[in-house]
Design an enzyme around this catalytic site. Sequence first.
Site, PDB file in Angstrom:
ATOM      1  CG  ASP A  13      11.837   5.517 -12.592  1.00  0.00           C
ATOM      2  OD1 ASP A  13      12.588   6.368 -13.117  1.00  0.00           O
ATOM      3  OD2 ASP A  13      10.675   5.773 -12.224  1.00  0.00           O
ATOM      4  CE  LYS A 131       3.865   5.810 -13.724  1.00  0.00           C
ATOM      5  NZ  LYS A 131       5.272   5.557 -14.119  1.00  0.00           N
ATOM      6  CE1 TYR A 231       5.006   4.194  -2.451  1.00  0.00           C
ATOM      7  CE2 TYR A 231       5.820   6.367  -3.043  1.00  0.00           C
ATOM      8  CZ  TYR A 231       5.164   5.204  -3.380  1.00  0.00           C
ATOM      9  OH  TYR A 231       4.699   5.041  -4.646  1.00  0.00           O
ATOM     10  CE  LYS A 234       2.601   0.359  -4.215  1.00  0.00           C
ATOM     11  NZ  LYS A 234       2.434  -0.607  -3.151  1.00  0.00           N
ATOM     12  CG  ASP A 289       1.498  10.007 -12.897  1.00  0.00           C
ATOM     13  OD1 ASP A 289       1.358  10.849 -13.803  1.00  0.00           O
ATOM     14  OD2 ASP A 289       2.172  10.217 -11.859  1.00  0.00           O
TER      15      ASP A 289
END
Length: 371
Positions: A13, A131, A231, A234, A289
Site C-alpha cells: 500500500d 483490510k 503499529y 495491517k 473502511d
Amino acid sequence: MPEQITLSVIKADVGGHVGHTVVHPDLLECAYEELADSDLLEDFYVTYVGDDLELIMTHRRGTDDEAIHQLAWNAFAAATEVAKELKLYGAGQDLLTDAFSGNIKGLGPGVAEMQIVERPSEPVIVLMADKTEPGAWNLPLYKIFADPFNTAGLVVDPSMHDGFIFEVYDLIEGKKIDFSMPEDLYDMLVFIGAPARFVINSICRKGPDGGKGDIAVAASTQRLSLAAGRYVGKDDPVCIVRCQSGFPAVGEVLEGFAHPHLVGGWMRGSHNGPLMPVSNEDSRPTRFDGPPRVIALGFQLAHGQLVGPQDMFDDIAFDEARREANQVANYLRTMGPFEPHRLPLDEMEYTPLPQVVEKLSDRFVPIDEDA
Ligand code: 13P
Ligand code: 13P
Ligand code: MG
Ligand code: MG
C-alpha cells in the site's frame, strides 16, 4: 532439466484514494511502466485490491531473487512519488525504509512466491485481500486442502487422497512447523485457529515417501507491525494457489470463500469483520473502511505467460456470500468498541491504547478485598 518458472506476487500500500479506499489509476500506470521497462520478467499483471497495489510477475530467476525484489521495490518507490504528488492518503505507507537492501521481505511489502515446473495445463489463482492480515488465509486454506466437505477431491481423486503438508509459521517465536494432513489435523487446528500468531506459509502435495512433494500454495506471512515494532497498519495478504490435476479444482478453491469468515484488520486495523469475496472492481472498502475484501484472479500459465485474468468472484454465485457478509457486518457494527468486534488488547498493542493505560495508571488502585 524441466523448465522452471517462478511466480512472484509482491504487494504494498503506497497510498490510498480516497483515504484507505482504492489505488489511484496513476499509481497502477506508474507501476506498470516500471515493470514494462524491465527485461527480467517473462510476463506481469498489475492490479489492486482496495488500497493495495499488487504486482503479479513471472520470471526464470527463482524465489527470493534480489533483482526481482529490487524491481518490485522500484515500482513501489516510483508509485510512492506519484502518490506524494497527488497527496494520496498514506503515501509510501508500507515502505518501512528509504532504501532497498537485498530482499524485500521485512521492508514492508507482502511477498508470495513459488518456483514450479509448468504442468501441461497450469491453472493458478491469485488471492489478494484488503483490510486484513496473513492469518486470514488459515481457515479457507484449511477447508480447501484438508476438509472433504469443501473439497470433494480429497475423497474421490486418488491423486489427492493422501493429503497435503502444511508449513505453519509462528510469527511471535519466529519458528515453523510442518503438519501432515490428515494425520496431524487436530494438532494443526490448535495452532492455525489462532491466526494472529500462527499462519500458513505454504502447502505441498504429499510425495510418495510421505514428505513434501510439489508446492500447491505460497502465501505472504509478513506482519508489518512486527517488522516495524509499532503499529503501521495491517498486512493485507496475498496467496498463490495451483489448481486441478492433483490439486483442488478451481471451484474447490473458490468454495473456500463461500461463507465469509471473521478476520482481523477492519477499521484502523483494529476490528474483526467478515471477509467478503468480491470482483476486482468491487474491492472498494467504503463501509467503516470495509468490510474486509478478497479478490481471486485466475490465470492459465503458458510458457511463463499469464493467460488471463479471469475475475473469479465476479459471479452471481457469490452474491449470497456477499449478502451474508453484509448481514454479519451489520450485526458486528452494533457492538461498536466492544470485543469481539474490536480486536483483543494484545492485537492492539501498537495503537494509542497503551498511552491511555499509562495516563490512568495512577488512578488504578488495588481492589480492597475487605471492602
Ligand atoms: P482434474 O482432476 O483434472 O483436476 O479435474 C477435476 C475437476 O475439474 C472436477 O471439477
Ligand atoms: P490499510 O491497512 O488497508 O491501509 O487500512 C488501514 C486502516 O486503518 C483502514 O481503516
Ligand atoms: Mg492504506
Ligand atoms: Mg490495504
